[in-house]
Design a protein around this motif. Sequence first.
Motif, PDB file in Angstrom:
ATOM      1  N   THR A  26       0.715  -1.306   0.155  1.00  0.00           N
ATOM      2  CA  THR A  26       0.076  -0.037  -0.001  1.00  0.00           C
ATOM      3  C   THR A  26       0.958   1.299   0.135  1.00  0.00           C
ATOM      4  OG1 THR A  26      -0.151  -0.051   2.545  1.00  0.00           O
ATOM      5  CG2 THR A  26      -2.031  -1.155   1.295  1.00  0.00           C
ATOM      6  N   PHE A  27       0.338   2.367  -0.403  1.00  0.00           N
ATOM      7  CA  PHE A  27       1.098   3.709  -0.457  1.00  0.00           C
ATOM      8  C   PHE A  27      -0.124   4.790  -0.240  1.00  0.00           C
ATOM      9  CE2 PHE A  27       0.373   2.661  -4.640  1.00  0.00           C
ATOM     10  CZ  PHE A  27      -0.109   3.802  -5.421  1.00  0.00           C
ATOM     11  N   GLY A  28       0.588   5.818   0.444  1.00  0.00           N
ATOM     12  CA  GLY A  28      -0.312   7.037   0.414  1.00  0.00           C
ATOM     13  C   GLY A  28      -1.067   7.258   1.924  1.00  0.00           C
ATOM     14  N   GLU A  29      -0.843   6.371   2.721  1.00  0.00           N
ATOM     15  CA  GLU A  29      -1.424   6.247   4.097  1.00  0.00           C
ATOM     16  C   GLU A  29      -0.977   7.707   5.091  1.00  0.00           C
ATOM     17  OE1 GLU A  29      -0.486   1.978   3.876  1.00  0.00           O
ATOM     18  OE2 GLU A  29       0.202   3.777   3.031  1.00  0.00           O
ATOM     19  N   ALA A  30       0.463   7.900   4.797  1.00  0.00           N
ATOM     20  CA  ALA A  30       0.972   8.998   5.744  1.00  0.00           C
ATOM     21  C   ALA A  30       0.259  10.291   5.325  1.00  0.00           C
ATOM     22  CB  ALA A  30       2.503   9.063   5.548  1.00  0.00           C
ATOM     23  N   VAL A  31       0.184  10.665   3.834  1.00  0.00           N
ATOM     24  CA  VAL A  31      -0.277  11.871   3.509  1.00  0.00           C
ATOM     25  C   VAL A  31      -1.831  11.731   3.883  1.00  0.00           C
ATOM     26  CG1 VAL A  31      -0.650  13.239   1.387  1.00  0.00           C
ATOM     27  CG2 VAL A  31       1.503  11.898   1.789  1.00  0.00           C
ATOM     28  N   MET A  32      -2.594  10.824   3.664  1.00  0.00           N
ATOM     29  CA  MET A  32      -4.006  10.870   4.038  1.00  0.00           C
ATOM     30  C   MET A  32      -4.198  11.351   5.531  1.00  0.00           C
ATOM     31  SD  MET A  32      -6.429   7.332   3.864  1.00  0.00           S
ATOM     32  CE  MET A  32      -5.474   6.717   5.579  1.00  0.00           C
ATOM     33  N   PHE A  33      -3.301  10.921   6.419  1.00  0.00           N
ATOM     34  CA  PHE A  33      -3.630  11.276   7.719  1.00  0.00           C
ATOM     35  C   PHE A  33      -2.980  12.619   8.109  1.00  0.00           C
ATOM     36  CE2 PHE A  33      -3.305   6.557   8.773  1.00  0.00           C
ATOM     37  CZ  PHE A  33      -4.537   6.604   9.031  1.00  0.00           C
ATOM     38  N   MET A  34      -2.267  13.196   7.252  1.00  0.00           N
ATOM     39  CA  MET A  34      -1.840  14.324   7.296  1.00  0.00           C
ATOM     40  C   MET A  34      -2.690  15.659   7.010  1.00  0.00           C
ATOM     41  SD  MET A  34       2.123  14.112   6.291  1.00  0.00           S
ATOM     42  CE  MET A  34       2.629  15.832   6.255  1.00  0.00           C
ATOM     43  N   ASP A  35      -3.782  14.920   5.826  1.00  0.00           N
ATOM     44  CA  ASP A  35      -4.566  15.827   5.158  1.00  0.00           C
ATOM     45  C   ASP A  35      -4.005  16.961   4.343  1.00  0.00           C
ATOM     46  OD1 ASP A  35      -7.257  16.299   4.482  1.00  0.00           O
ATOM     47  OD2 ASP A  35      -7.759  17.734   6.311  1.00  0.00           O
ATOM     48  N   LYS A  36      -3.013  16.487   3.731  1.00  0.00           N
ATOM     49  CA  LYS A  36      -2.048  17.470   2.913  1.00  0.00           C
ATOM     50  C   LYS A  36      -1.939  16.837   1.489  1.00  0.00           C
ATOM     51  CE  LYS A  36       0.529  19.807   6.624  1.00  0.00           C
ATOM     52  NZ  LYS A  36       1.822  20.115   6.902  1.00  0.00           N
ATOM     53  N   PRO A  37      -1.796  17.631   0.405  1.00  0.00           N
ATOM     54  CA  PRO A  37      -1.649  17.243  -0.890  1.00  0.00           C
ATOM     55  C   PRO A  37      -0.339  16.152  -0.835  1.00  0.00           C
ATOM     56  CG  PRO A  37      -1.784  19.697  -0.817  1.00  0.00           C
ATOM     57  CD  PRO A  37      -1.517  19.269   0.597  1.00  0.00           C
ATOM     58  N   TYR A  38      -0.462  15.434  -1.980  1.00  0.00           N
ATOM     59  CA  TYR A  38       0.849  14.743  -2.053  1.00  0.00           C
ATOM     60  C   TYR A  38       1.981  15.421  -2.293  1.00  0.00           C
ATOM     61  CZ  TYR A  38      -2.663  10.678  -3.128  1.00  0.00           C
ATOM     62  OH  TYR A  38      -3.682   9.689  -2.979  1.00  0.00           O
ATOM     63  N   VAL A  39       3.192  14.922  -1.753  1.00  0.00           N
ATOM     64  CA  VAL A  39       4.341  15.497  -1.858  1.00  0.00           C
ATOM     65  C   VAL A  39       5.215  14.911  -3.034  1.00  0.00           C
ATOM     66  CG1 VAL A  39       4.330  16.260   0.493  1.00  0.00           C
ATOM     67  CG2 VAL A  39       5.398  13.975   0.040  1.00  0.00           C
ATOM     68  N   VAL A  40       4.937  13.576  -3.417  1.00  0.00           N
ATOM     69  CA  VAL A  40       5.820  12.996  -4.699  1.00  0.00           C
ATOM     70  C   VAL A  40       4.627  12.653  -5.715  1.00  0.00           C
ATOM     71  CG1 VAL A  40       7.209  12.015  -3.243  1.00  0.00           C
ATOM     72  CG2 VAL A  40       5.167  10.757  -3.765  1.00  0.00           C
ATOM     73  N   MET A  41       5.032  12.318  -6.820  1.00  0.00           N
ATOM     74  CA  MET A  41       4.136  11.820  -7.944  1.00  0.00           C
ATOM     75  C   MET A  41       4.265  10.256  -8.015  1.00  0.00           C
ATOM     76  SD  MET A  41       6.215  10.426 -10.638  1.00  0.00           S
ATOM     77  CE  MET A  41       5.394  10.809 -12.285  1.00  0.00           C
ATOM     78  N   LEU A  85       2.808   2.456   9.185  1.00  0.00           N
ATOM     79  CA  LEU A  85       3.485   3.647   9.383  1.00  0.00           C
ATOM     80  C   LEU A  85       4.960   3.508   9.963  1.00  0.00           C
ATOM     81  CD1 LEU A  85       0.537   5.872   9.860  1.00  0.00           C
ATOM     82  CD2 LEU A  85       1.746   5.695   7.573  1.00  0.00           C
ATOM     83  N   ALA A  86       5.013   2.977  11.007  1.00  0.00           N
ATOM     84  CA  ALA A  86       6.325   2.779  11.655  1.00  0.00           C
ATOM     85  C   ALA A  86       7.145   1.858  10.797  1.00  0.00           C
ATOM     86  CB  ALA A  86       5.730   2.185  13.295  1.00  0.00           C
ATOM     87  N   GLN A  87       6.696   0.964   9.994  1.00  0.00           N
ATOM     88  CA  GLN A  87       7.638   0.172   9.210  1.00  0.00           C
ATOM     89  C   GLN A  87       8.100   1.037   8.299  1.00  0.00           C
ATOM     90  OE1 GLN A  87       6.015  -2.898   6.823  1.00  0.00           O
ATOM     91  NE2 GLN A  87       7.754  -4.207   7.610  1.00  0.00           N
ATOM     92  N   ARG A  88       7.432   1.900   7.593  1.00  0.00           N
ATOM     93  CA  ARG A  88       7.853   2.740   6.386  1.00  0.00           C
ATOM     94  C   ARG A  88       8.908   3.867   7.127  1.00  0.00           C
ATOM     95  NH1 ARG A  88       3.522   3.574   2.524  1.00  0.00           N
ATOM     96  NH2 ARG A  88       3.327   1.455   1.820  1.00  0.00           N
TER      97      ARG A  88
END
Length: 257
Positions: free
Chosen positions: A109-124, A159-162
């Motif tokens: 999976t990917f994108g969980e951290a940005v989802m919780f931050m409620d911010k735009p994606y920082v990468v493409m 998230l800790a593993q990431r």
Amino acid sequence: MNQRDTPCSTMFVSERSNLQSDERPVNPEAERIAQLLAQAPLFNGLAQDEVARFARGVREQKVDKGSALFHKGDACHGFHLILTGQVKLAFISADGHEKVVEIIRAGQTFGEAVMFMDKPYVVMAQALTDCTLLHISKQVVFEEMVRDPLFCRKIIAGLAQRLHHLIADVETYSLRSGRERIIGYLLREDEMDGEGTPCGAVSVRLPTSKGTIASRLNLTQEHFSRILHELIDSGLITVEGRTIHIPDICRLRRSLS
């Protein structure tokens, strides 16, 4: 961007108060999606009805090789689970240079951290192959976290593993030579499906282009190729396209010490 989305919520039969759980009609497509979700580490161990609750927030995506799933600055409305294929996460500089941050594979999976931050994606994110993914909306994730502490712990563990992998990456880039990075990468690839080959000959199939892997290891493509030639000259590997043949993996391991 060439994507074909299928809302999975339409695949599930709505629950009616006048139907008992054992009287609900069976939807084969609903069961298929639930089984796919259950195979992912994040959902593994959840009860069938718990997995099914995510369906209303799941969207299936078919993405062609080379297509972008999102760009830096796009709004994040959930996270992705890869069913088949590979996706790279990368930064693109103003002059067009690319730095690959991570290569995501089937089951990840990917994108969980940005989802919780409620911010735009920082990468493409770009598909390295034809891909099938599930997009799980943040609304259904947040609702399930309120309902299930076990699911919360799984999210935190992921998230800790990431974070652990990110710290390991920083250590590798800062303290290890290019040669050590490439050998370490080959050894990790051998261990992808288990504990790895104890000794003897092994062949490793690179999951994507050498240029993409070089960027992932924070190396230029020229430096990456030069190190491969050095390893070939040392008799540690032979190269056949994207397949790396290792005559003696124990010897390759010892070369790191």
